[in-house]
Design a protein around this motif. Structure first.
Motif, PDB file in Angstrom:
ATOM      1  N   LYS A 114     117.529  10.110 -42.654  1.00 16.35           N
ATOM      2  CA  LYS A 114     117.717  12.374 -42.363  1.00 16.35           C
ATOM      3  C   LYS A 114     119.503  12.305 -43.690  1.00 16.35           C
ATOM      4  O   LYS A 114     119.109  12.733 -44.171  1.00 16.35           O
ATOM      5  CB  LYS A 114     118.345  12.498 -41.246  1.00 16.35           C
ATOM      6  CG  LYS A 114     116.695  12.956 -40.662  1.00 16.35           C
ATOM      7  CD  LYS A 114     117.076  13.529 -38.726  1.00 16.35           C
ATOM      8  CE  LYS A 114     116.165  13.924 -38.078  1.00 16.35           C
ATOM      9  NZ  LYS A 114     115.795  14.227 -37.177  1.00 16.35           N
ATOM     10  N   CYS A 115     120.025  11.021 -43.128  1.00 19.09           N
ATOM     11  CA  CYS A 115     121.392  10.945 -43.999  1.00 19.09           C
ATOM     12  C   CYS A 115     121.892  10.463 -44.861  1.00 19.09           C
ATOM     13  O   CYS A 115     121.973  11.538 -45.896  1.00 19.09           O
ATOM     14  CB  CYS A 115     122.364  10.449 -42.964  1.00 19.09           C
ATOM     15  SG  CYS A 115     123.122  11.301 -41.495  1.00 19.09           S
ATOM     16  N   THR A 116     120.555   9.450 -45.141  1.00 23.47           N
ATOM     17  CA  THR A 116     120.178   8.983 -46.871  1.00 23.47           C
ATOM     18  C   THR A 116     119.221  10.497 -47.581  1.00 23.47           C
ATOM     19  O   THR A 116     119.691  10.434 -48.547  1.00 23.47           O
ATOM     20  CB  THR A 116     118.789   7.743 -46.703  1.00 23.47           C
ATOM     21  OG1 THR A 116     120.129   6.598 -45.846  1.00 23.47           O
ATOM     22  CG2 THR A 116     118.769   7.058 -48.173  1.00 23.47           C
ATOM     23  N   ALA A 117     118.659  10.763 -47.400  1.00 28.39           N
ATOM     24  CA  ALA A 117     118.160  11.511 -47.658  1.00 28.39           C
ATOM     25  C   ALA A 117     118.681  13.045 -47.979  1.00 28.39           C
ATOM     26  O   ALA A 117     118.994  13.171 -49.504  1.00 28.39           O
ATOM     27  CB  ALA A 117     116.904  12.893 -46.754  1.00 28.39           C
ATOM     28  N   ALA A 118     119.929  13.316 -47.377  1.00 31.45           N
ATOM     29  CA  ALA A 118     120.989  14.301 -47.479  1.00 31.45           C
ATOM     30  C   ALA A 118     121.504  14.024 -48.795  1.00 31.45           C
ATOM     31  O   ALA A 118     122.032  14.856 -50.144  1.00 31.45           O
ATOM     32  CB  ALA A 118     121.392  14.805 -45.711  1.00 31.45           C
ATOM     33  N   HIS A 143     115.554  19.125 -46.543  1.00 27.45           N
ATOM     34  CA  HIS A 143     115.584  20.618 -46.858  1.00 27.45           C
ATOM     35  C   HIS A 143     116.916  21.043 -45.134  1.00 27.45           C
ATOM     36  O   HIS A 143     118.083  21.207 -45.348  1.00 27.45           O
ATOM     37  CB  HIS A 143     115.186  22.105 -46.498  1.00 27.45           C
ATOM     38  CG  HIS A 143     114.627  21.768 -48.070  1.00 27.45           C
ATOM     39  ND1 HIS A 143     115.601  22.720 -49.396  1.00 27.45           N
ATOM     40  CD2 HIS A 143     113.622  22.451 -49.028  1.00 27.45           C
ATOM     41  CE1 HIS A 143     115.205  22.507 -50.746  1.00 27.45           C
ATOM     42  NE2 HIS A 143     113.938  22.624 -50.542  1.00 27.45           N
ATOM     43  N   LYS A 144     116.365  20.975 -44.429  1.00 27.22           N
ATOM     44  CA  LYS A 144     116.799  20.371 -42.589  1.00 27.22           C
ATOM     45  C   LYS A 144     117.821  19.665 -42.395  1.00 27.22           C
ATOM     46  O   LYS A 144     119.244  20.285 -41.875  1.00 27.22           O
ATOM     47  CB  LYS A 144     115.604  20.679 -41.984  1.00 27.22           C
ATOM     48  CG  LYS A 144     115.039  21.856 -41.604  1.00 27.22           C
ATOM     49  CD  LYS A 144     114.091  21.667 -40.605  1.00 27.22           C
ATOM     50  CE  LYS A 144     112.779  22.930 -40.581  1.00 27.22           C
ATOM     51  NZ  LYS A 144     112.448  22.194 -39.367  1.00 27.22           N
ATOM     52  N   CYS A 145     117.643  18.559 -43.362  1.00 26.45           N
ATOM     53  CA  CYS A 145     118.704  17.707 -43.315  1.00 26.45           C
ATOM     54  C   CYS A 145     119.423  17.673 -43.942  1.00 26.45           C
ATOM     55  O   CYS A 145     120.841  17.877 -43.287  1.00 26.45           O
ATOM     56  CB  CYS A 145     117.841  15.906 -43.977  1.00 26.45           C
ATOM     57  SG  CYS A 145     116.361  15.425 -42.911  1.00 26.45           S
ATOM     58  N   LEU A 146     119.819  18.115 -45.137  1.00 30.71           N
ATOM     59  CA  LEU A 146     121.093  18.764 -46.213  1.00 30.71           C
ATOM     60  C   LEU A 146     121.348  19.659 -45.539  1.00 30.71           C
ATOM     61  O   LEU A 146     123.248  19.616 -45.318  1.00 30.71           O
ATOM     62  CB  LEU A 146     120.642  18.889 -47.071  1.00 30.71           C
ATOM     63  CG  LEU A 146     121.621  19.179 -48.047  1.00 30.71           C
ATOM     64  CD1 LEU A 146     122.021  18.289 -48.458  1.00 30.71           C
ATOM     65  CD2 LEU A 146     120.854  19.911 -49.905  1.00 30.71           C
ATOM     66  N   LEU A 147     121.039  20.732 -44.448  1.00 33.72           N
ATOM     67  CA  LEU A 147     121.291  21.619 -44.320  1.00 33.72           C
ATOM     68  C   LEU A 147     122.600  21.739 -42.866  1.00 33.72           C
ATOM     69  O   LEU A 147     123.673  21.250 -42.606  1.00 33.72           O
ATOM     70  CB  LEU A 147     120.418  22.648 -44.137  1.00 33.72           C
ATOM     71  CG  LEU A 147     121.265  23.997 -43.262  1.00 33.72           C
ATOM     72  CD1 LEU A 147     122.703  24.750 -43.770  1.00 33.72           C
ATOM     73  CD2 LEU A 147     119.895  24.625 -42.495  1.00 33.72           C
ATOM     74  N   HIS A 148     121.876  20.346 -42.165  1.00 30.38           N
ATOM     75  CA  HIS A 148     122.118  19.666 -40.846  1.00 30.38           C
ATOM     76  C   HIS A 148     123.646  18.894 -41.422  1.00 30.38           C
ATOM     77  O   HIS A 148     125.327  18.646 -40.915  1.00 30.38           O
ATOM     78  CB  HIS A 148     121.842  19.298 -39.906  1.00 30.38           C
ATOM     79  CG  HIS A 148     120.802  20.210 -39.426  1.00 30.38           C
ATOM     80  ND1 HIS A 148     121.059  21.060 -38.476  1.00 30.38           N
ATOM     81  CD2 HIS A 148     119.554  20.423 -39.652  1.00 30.38           C
ATOM     82  CE1 HIS A 148     120.077  22.133 -38.210  1.00 30.38           C
ATOM     83  NE2 HIS A 148     118.968  21.531 -38.459  1.00 30.38           N
ATOM     84  N   PHE A 149     123.271  18.122 -42.059  1.00 31.50           N
ATOM     85  CA  PHE A 149     124.942  17.163 -42.832  1.00 31.50           C
ATOM     86  C   PHE A 149     125.596  18.244 -42.790  1.00 31.50           C
ATOM     87  O   PHE A 149     126.916  17.971 -42.943  1.00 31.50           O
ATOM     88  CB  PHE A 149     123.509  16.174 -44.041  1.00 31.50           C
ATOM     89  CG  PHE A 149     124.740  15.312 -44.159  1.00 31.50           C
ATOM     90  CD1 PHE A 149     125.057  14.053 -43.684  1.00 31.50           C
ATOM     91  CD2 PHE A 149     125.339  15.525 -45.443  1.00 31.50           C
ATOM     92  CE1 PHE A 149     125.744  13.045 -44.283  1.00 31.50           C
ATOM     93  CE2 PHE A 149     126.269  14.445 -46.226  1.00 31.50           C
ATOM     94  CZ  PHE A 149     126.402  13.399 -45.637  1.00 31.50           C
ATOM     95  N   VAL A 150     125.348  19.290 -44.144  1.00 37.97           N
ATOM     96  CA  VAL A 150     126.504  19.563 -44.504  1.00 37.97           C
ATOM     97  C   VAL A 150     126.931  20.370 -43.275  1.00 37.97           C
ATOM     98  O   VAL A 150     128.434  20.337 -43.298  1.00 37.97           O
ATOM     99  CB  VAL A 150     125.972  20.994 -45.946  1.00 37.97           C
ATOM    100  CG1 VAL A 150     127.569  21.373 -46.634  1.00 37.97           C
ATOM    101  CG2 VAL A 150     125.495  19.481 -46.920  1.00 37.97           C
ATOM    102  N   GLU A 151     126.747  21.263 -42.918  1.00 42.95           N
ATOM    103  CA  GLU A 151     127.621  21.500 -41.624  1.00 42.95           C
ATOM    104  C   GLU A 151     128.140  20.740 -40.747  1.00 42.95           C
ATOM    105  O   GLU A 151     128.891  20.872 -39.851  1.00 42.95           O
ATOM    106  CB  GLU A 151     126.206  22.840 -40.697  1.00 42.95           C
ATOM    107  CG  GLU A 151     125.967  23.825 -40.972  1.00 42.95           C
ATOM    108  CD  GLU A 151     125.174  24.381 -40.802  1.00 42.95           C
ATOM    109  OE1 GLU A 151     124.331  23.621 -39.585  1.00 42.95           O
ATOM    110  OE2 GLU A 151     124.774  25.005 -41.088  1.00 42.95           O
ATOM    111  N   GLY A 152     127.197  19.260 -40.143  1.00 41.41           N
ATOM    112  CA  GLY A 152     128.290  18.572 -40.027  1.00 41.41           C
ATOM    113  C   GLY A 152     129.212  17.858 -39.912  1.00 41.41           C
ATOM    114  O   GLY A 152     130.038  17.888 -39.655  1.00 41.41           O
ATOM    115  N   VAL A 153     129.496  17.303 -41.509  1.00 40.56           N
ATOM    116  CA  VAL A 153     130.650  17.001 -42.141  1.00 40.56           C
ATOM    117  C   VAL A 153     131.982  17.746 -42.226  1.00 40.56           C
ATOM    118  O   VAL A 153     132.539  17.916 -41.588  1.00 40.56           O
ATOM    119  CB  VAL A 153     129.643  16.120 -43.413  1.00 40.56           C
ATOM    120  CG1 VAL A 153     130.922  16.497 -44.587  1.00 40.56           C
ATOM    121  CG2 VAL A 153     129.377  15.476 -43.671  1.00 40.56           C
TER     122      VAL A 153
END
Length: 297
Positions: A114-118, A143-153
């Protein structure tokens, strides 16, 4: 002859029949039949996500991966240790990235996938479906991975990495700069033009310079360790560095008296304010900057 209806009865029957036909025509005209859309069922694709995780692990994270540290840094835009730290923090802090089992007991996508995809979607600006073949995850999932990754960072690293420099930070930066031969410098400033691929047609002229593609200006202040202390993003691409600087809040601390007071001598002249190092600037631009700061040269 007595069984035959009178002329009046026949006229009434005809009139009723005509009215019935007219009503039916009117109803059909005002209530057209809408064809029923065929039911499209979701197509299940067995992506074999386990193989995607195994391939990713063997290529980059195993004991003897075929791709070197330099290749990892070039493709992920960071070193492996930093990426692993981000993945571990995101996995522990964001429930979406924790690997779970589905109703059949099968493991879901790993945090690495998931993180690699984001990361790849952000670094290369590629479409969500472009990571499917290698990482084995669907477009909507990417798309969900990217959204949650940015919010998580932002939530997990924002307090440390998305903050204003403190007085101790500024003093440390100036000490390092003075040791390198730049007394009074607190960072390097520059602008770049970020291409806006999906710029609206109505805005294209505002964000394009000449016959070039639409761009958005990004202004950044960074220290020698590539730590970004200031980022101003959004001015249209028709602006140059000086025009973007006029809109930027980068000098607000100086104008409002919050900047650190320093003393240093350059070419026999004493200065009392810190500065940002930039590339070659014309004399006209230099005076424009000084006037905007209400300083005297």
């Amino acid at each position: 002859m007595s069984n035959w209806s009178s002329d009046e009865e026949i006229d009434e029957m005809v009139e009723e029949e005509v009215d019935s036909i007219v009503e039916e025509i009117q109803y059909n005209y005002t209530h057209p039949e809408v064809p029923t859309a065929p039911i499209v069922r979701r197509v299940h694709i067995n992506r074999n996500r386990e193989d995607g995780h195994t391939r990713l692990w063997n290529d980059y994270f195993s004991e003897n991966p075929p791709y070197t540290q330099d290749m990892f840094r070039r493709r992920f835009r960071m070193n492996k240790q930093l990426f692993i730290r981000i993945v571990n923090t995101i996995e522990n802090g964001v429930p979406y990235f924790r690997q779970r089992r589905d109703a059949t007991g099968r493991l879901g996508l790993s945090a690495l996938q998931k993180c690699t995809a984001a990361i790849h979607m952000m670094v290369y600006g590629c479409a969500a479906y472009a990571v499917d073949e290698y990482l084995r995850l669907a477009e909507t999932t990417a798309h969900k991975c990217l959204l949650h990754f940015v919010e998580g960072v932002i939530n997990l690293f924002g307090d440390e990495y998305l903050r204003r420099p403190t007085a101790e930070d500024l003093q440390r930066l100036m000490n390092i700069a003075e040791h390198r031969g730049f007394p009074g410098m607190v960072g390097s400033i520059d602008c770049m033009h970020w291409e806006w691929k999906n710029c609206l047609t109505a805005w294209k002229g505002k964000y394009s310079r000449g016959s070039g593609k639409p761009t958005i200006v990004l202004e950044v202040v960074a220290s020698q360790d590539l730590w970004i202390w200031h980022a101003f993003f959004g001015p249209p691409g028709t602006l140059n560095d000086i025009n973007a600087l006029d809109r930027s809040p980068v000098f607000d601390d100086i104008l409002e008296g919050r900047a650190p007071r320093v003393k240093y001598v350059v070419n026999g002249r004493q200065y009392k304010m810190a500065y940002y190092l930039t590339d070659a600037v014309s004399e006209t631009c230099r005076h424009k900057i000084l006037r905007s700061l209400c300083l005297e040269t």
